[in-house]
Write a protein that holds these residues in place. Structure first.
Motif, short mmCIF file in Angstrom:
data_model
loop_
_atom_site.label_atom_id
_atom_site.label_comp_id
_atom_site.label_asym_id
_atom_site.label_seq_id
_atom_site.Cartn_x
_atom_site.Cartn_y
_atom_site.Cartn_z
N ASP A 175 0.87 -1.17 0.00
CA ASP A 175 0.00 0.00 0.00
C ASP A 175 0.90 1.22 0.00
O ASP A 175 1.67 1.46 0.95
N ASP A 179 -3.53 7.49 -3.24
CA ASP A 179 -4.72 7.02 -3.92
C ASP A 179 -4.41 6.74 -5.39
O ASP A 179 -4.94 5.80 -5.98
N ASP A 293 -9.69 13.42 -0.14
CA ASP A 293 -9.40 14.06 1.14
C ASP A 293 -8.25 15.06 1.04
O ASP A 293 -7.79 15.59 2.06
N GLU A 340 -19.78 6.51 1.84
CA GLU A 340 -18.73 5.89 2.64
C GLU A 340 -17.75 5.11 1.77
O GLU A 340 -16.58 4.98 2.09
N GLU A 341 -18.24 4.58 0.64
CA GLU A 341 -17.38 3.77 -0.23
C GLU A 341 -16.27 4.59 -0.85
O GLU A 341 -15.14 4.14 -0.98
N GLY A 342 -16.55 5.84 -1.23
CA GLY A 342 -15.52 6.71 -1.78
C GLY A 342 -15.11 6.33 -3.19
O GLY A 342 -15.87 5.70 -3.93
N ASN A 343 -13.89 6.69 -3.56
CA ASN A 343 -13.40 6.40 -4.91
C ASN A 343 -12.93 4.95 -5.00
O ASN A 343 -13.00 4.18 -4.04
N SER A 346 -10.37 3.70 -2.48
CA SER A 346 -10.96 3.34 -1.19
C SER A 346 -11.63 1.97 -1.27
O SER A 346 -11.55 1.17 -0.32
N TRP A 347 -12.29 1.69 -2.40
CA TRP A 347 -12.93 0.38 -2.57
C TRP A 347 -11.89 -0.73 -2.52
O TRP A 347 -12.10 -1.76 -1.85
N ARG A 349 -8.91 -0.69 -1.10
CA ARG A 349 -8.38 -0.83 0.27
C ARG A 349 -9.39 -1.52 1.18
O ARG A 349 -9.02 -2.34 2.03
N ALA A 350 -10.66 -1.19 0.99
CA ALA A 350 -11.69 -1.83 1.82
C ALA A 350 -11.75 -3.33 1.56
O ALA A 350 -11.88 -4.14 2.49
#
Length: 373
Positions: A175, A179, A293, A340-343, A346-347, A349-350
């Motif tokens: 990671d 982003d 962000d 909450e899911e974002g771009n 973010s998906w 990483r989730a």
């Protein structure tokens, strides 16, 4: 070598290109199946084109000329479906995303094409490290000066495009905390970055001629700028988007470019200045590193905003200039800002947070691209 004449095109028409990953269904690493895919798809009718990219584990699809976001989605869907069907026959998979999360660049094979061999001879290992994946959006311009004006106006919104499309948080199994780590690889090339500030085609031609005289460049393809004119198409080409994980997001991003262009043409909200570029690299970095962000410094007022709020404000400004299909796409981007899911970064990483296995993350991304999840 002289610059090609600018071929006028219908204002605000669109074209979309997507660079895609070819994956082994055994371990979801990249696999050099581009020649096999292209052979299978040689006689398949698609709206645009399917072509090789620099390494054999990549492939690029493009639309024809599109009138709006819905048209772009429809064309991309037809080509995506053909691509997925061919991949199924070869027992491989296809995915979006700006980087493959764990591929090793030194294992990649350069596609057997003269231009790619020339790039390897010039750039060495950087060519294999260019196994990254972007979306390019072309917007039609009626004349050459209009194209340069469009280019420099759009440059203010480069951070928006980066943050909304960001889908490359992982590189070589790590990671990166970015982003969009993909754009760090692009920045390694000496002819990347921003276009020179020229608002008249004669000035741009003089710049091109000086560069050609040095022997450094031979055509517009040699410039890896974030945005560049494409004179043979009569377009401006925005090149900073990571390839999204879905064609729906790709169409939404194209709709945003088109709505911005319509706003510029209808309202002429500002005139570009050389000083717009004082904060260009800072804003670009913020979007790459922090995505939605990040922070954004307005080049006109020097006022600092959260990038998320600046995008939200701009979407509201351009919404009246979008057609019915475009409005729906922009509304989806507005909802993304609040979700909450974002771009896509973010998906990804989730998904990794849930499964702790990058191959499984890639498998799920492939299902998402193929509209199977």
């Amino acid at each position: 070598m002289t610059l090609e004449a600018f071929q006028p095109s219908a204002a605000l028409t669109l074209g979309v290109e997507l660079e895609l990953q070819l994956l082994s269904t055994h371990d979801y690493d990249m696999t050099p199946y581009a020649p096999d895919m292209l052979a299978l798809l040689k006689n398949v009718a698609v709206p645009g084109a399917i072509v090789p990219e620099v390494t054999a584990s990549m492939i690029e699809i493009s639309t024809g000329i599109c009138q709006d976001a819905q048209d772009a989605w429809r064309q991309l869907a037809l080509t995506r479906d053909a691509l997925v069907k061919a991949a199924d026959r070869l027992n491989i998979a296809v995915a979006g995303g700006g980087t493959h999360p764990f591929q090793q660049w030194h294992q990649q094979r350069i596609y057997d094409k003269p231009r790619f061999k020339e790039l390897t001879a010039l750039y060495g290992y950087l060519t294999k490290q260019f196994t990254i994946f972007g979306q390019h959006v072309h917007i039609g311009c009626p004349d050459a000066d209009a194209a340069l004006l469009m280019l420099h106006r759009l440059s203010r919104y480069i951070p928006h495009f980066i943050a909304l499309s960001a889908s490359s948080p992982f590189v070589q199994g790590q990671d990166t905390a970015f982003d969009s780590a993909r754009l760090n690889s692009v920045f390694a090339f000496p002819l990347s970055g921003r276009a020179p500030f020229a608002l008249h085609w004669e000035d741009f031609e003089r710049y091109f001629d000086k560069m050609a005289a040095t022997g450094v460049i031979h055509s517009m393809k040699d410039f890896y700028w974030d945005i560049r004119p494409k004179p043979e198409f009569g377009t401006v080409e925005v090149r900073v988007f990571d390839t999204p994980l879905s064609i729906e997001r790709a169409a939404q991003l194209a709709a945003y470019v088109q709505a911005l262009g319509a706003w510029f043409l209808n309202d002429r909200p500002f005139e570009p200045r050389e000083d717009d570029y004082l904060v260009y690299t800072y804003n670009r970095f913020q979007a790459c590193r922090f995505g939605l962000d990040g922070s954004y410094v307005d080049p006109a007022s020097s006022e600092a905003f959260s990038l998320r709020s600046h995008i939200e404000q701009t979407l509201a400004q351009v919404m009246p200039h979008a057609g019915p299909e475009g409005k729906e796409a922009l509304q989806q981007l507005a909802r993304l800002l609040k979700s909450e899911e974002g771009n896509d970064a973010s998906w990804l990483r989730a998904r990794y947070g849930e499964v702790q296995q990058l191959p499984e993350v890639v498998r799920q991304a492939a299902l998402r691209f193929g509209a199977r999840a």
